[in-house]
Design a protein around this motif. Structure first.
Motif, mmCIF file in Angstrom:
data_model
loop_
_atom_site.group_PDB
_atom_site.id
_atom_site.type_symbol
_atom_site.label_atom_id
_atom_site.label_comp_id
_atom_site.label_asym_id
_atom_site.label_seq_id
_atom_site.Cartn_x
_atom_site.Cartn_y
_atom_site.Cartn_z
ATOM 1 N N VAL A 262 3.051 -1.162 4.131
ATOM 2 C CA VAL A 262 2.727 0.198 4.042
ATOM 3 C C VAL A 262 3.956 1.208 3.626
ATOM 4 O O VAL A 262 4.845 1.223 4.482
ATOM 5 N N CYS B 34 -6.227 0.939 5.634
ATOM 6 C CA CYS B 34 -5.401 -0.405 6.170
ATOM 7 C C CYS B 34 -6.380 -1.178 6.993
ATOM 8 O O CYS B 34 -6.314 -2.594 6.595
ATOM 9 N N PHE C 153 -1.548 -1.756 -4.194
ATOM 10 C CA PHE C 153 -2.345 -0.664 -4.136
ATOM 11 C C PHE C 153 -1.744 0.856 -4.010
ATOM 12 O O PHE C 153 -1.048 1.335 -2.969
ATOM 13 N N ILE D 182 -8.501 -2.929 4.476
ATOM 14 C CA ILE D 182 -7.945 -4.101 3.660
ATOM 15 C C ILE D 182 -7.740 -5.408 4.515
ATOM 16 O O ILE D 182 -7.778 -6.409 3.810
ATOM 17 N N TRP E 74 -11.109 5.762 -1.592
ATOM 18 C CA TRP E 74 -9.878 4.988 -1.486
ATOM 19 C C TRP E 74 -10.197 3.419 -1.479
ATOM 20 O O TRP E 74 -9.512 3.062 -2.299
ATOM 21 N N LEU F 26 0.452 -6.832 5.073
ATOM 22 C CA LEU F 26 0.274 -5.385 4.502
ATOM 23 C C LEU F 26 1.520 -4.708 4.718
ATOM 24 O O LEU F 26 1.711 -4.101 6.067
ATOM 25 N N PHE G 124 0.967 -1.300 -0.035
ATOM 26 C CA PHE G 124 -0.197 0.138 -0.027
ATOM 27 C C PHE G 124 0.966 1.205 0.027
ATOM 28 O O PHE G 124 1.505 1.351 0.662
ATOM 29 N N PHE H 92 -9.531 0.359 -4.632
ATOM 30 C CA PHE H 92 -8.883 -0.583 -4.672
ATOM 31 C C PHE H 92 -9.804 -1.941 -4.567
ATOM 32 O O PHE H 92 -9.138 -3.207 -4.374
#
Length: 290
Positions: free
Chosen positions: A35, A21, A74, A24, A95, A33, A5, A99
């Motif tokens: 970031v 987040c 993403f 997701i 957002w 994940l 991300f 995605f």
């Protein structure tokens, strides 16, 4: 699976992204994940985030997170969508849609540790309750005041003067931003400022990272809006006060995907003077009743 991300933008946008987040991770609970942003500290201790990295600290990133692995990226910018430029919905929802993530009403969250609270709170010990303000959020463009995003000087100073006896008025600001009499200016790390927001008794902000962080920490605040809209960047927990209707025709020759430059382009000023931007009585009553 690794989900990367990428977030391009300022610290406020990163705070907003904590809600994305969470959404997701709900949809991909077994994923890692990762970031990548300019403000990795925002995502520390976040249970939805496997790793938070700054753009300047990406050594061996491809080898560690992409090569020979199942990866989903993403990286699209929600600012560059039809929904956003037409102010149709909150940025978090836009957002998530971008995605293909289901939005379930997630809101920003900041996760502080007890050690952080103990350490940083020692820096902000005062003899009175804290009235915390953030008056300026315009870009670093050489102008000390951005009409599009900053609280008019007279209004801010009047509010400060009205609270200085009962509170210690603490002012979150960059060193290059306007200072006010009867305040204690603070420039510190994001985590320290998050603790300060949590400690504060009362909060008065314009549209910038402090209002996002206050919402993330369940701290109701008064928030003033000029160029931006609370339905896109705001939260119901706050008392959101929109600026008055325009009284002058702005020069918009340089406008592209947004009407106003948040840096406060002098030609775009849509009022005759700063006193017309807000209804002073509305703002003062909101603060008094909060």
């Amino acid at each position: 699976m690794n989900i990367i991300f990428q977030i391009s933008g300022g610290i406020g946008k990163c705070v907003i992204a904590t809600a994305v987040c969470e959404a997701i991770k709900k949809q991909y609970p077994k994923s890692n994940l990762i970031v990548v942003s300019g403000y990795a500290d925002v995502f520390l201790n976040n249970p939805s985030v496997y790793r938070s990295l700054n753009f300047g600290s990406l050594s061996y990133f491809y080898e560690e997170y992409i090569e020979d692995k199942e990866v989903k990226l993403f990286a699209h910018d929600p600012y560059l969508t039809s929904e956003h430029i037409q102010y149709k919905e909150h940025l978090i929802e836009t957002w998530c849609k971008l995605f293909g993530i289901k939005y379930n009403g997630e809101l920003p969250k900041i996760y502080l540790t007890d050690r952080e609270r103990k350490f940083f709170s020692n820096k902000f010990v005062t003899d009175k309750p804290i009235f915390l303000i953030q008056t300026n959020g315009g870009g670093e463009n050489g102008l000390p005041y951005s009409w599009a995003r900053d609280i008019p000087f007279k209004l801010a100073q009047d509010i400060i003067n009205g609270h200085k006896d009962e509170y210690n008025v603490v002012h979150i600001k960059r060193e290059d931003q306007i200072s006010y009499e009867n305040t204690f200016p603070v420039s510190d790390s994001f985590r320290a400022l998050a603790v300060l927001i949590e400690l504060s008794e009362k909060r008065f902000f314009m549209d910038s990272f402090a209002q996002h962080t206050a919402a993330a920490m369940d701290k109701p605040s008064i928030v003033l809006w000029i160029a931006n809209k609370p339905n896109v960047f705001g939260y119901d927990i706050h008392t959101n006060i929109q600026s008055n209707p325009f009284t002058a025709k702005p020069e918009l020759r340089n406008s592209f995907l947004s009407k106003f430059n948040i840096g406060g382009d002098l030609l775009e000023f849509p009022y005759n003077n700063e006193d017309e931007i807000f209804n002073y009585d509305e703002v003062l009553n909101a603060i008094k009743n909060k």
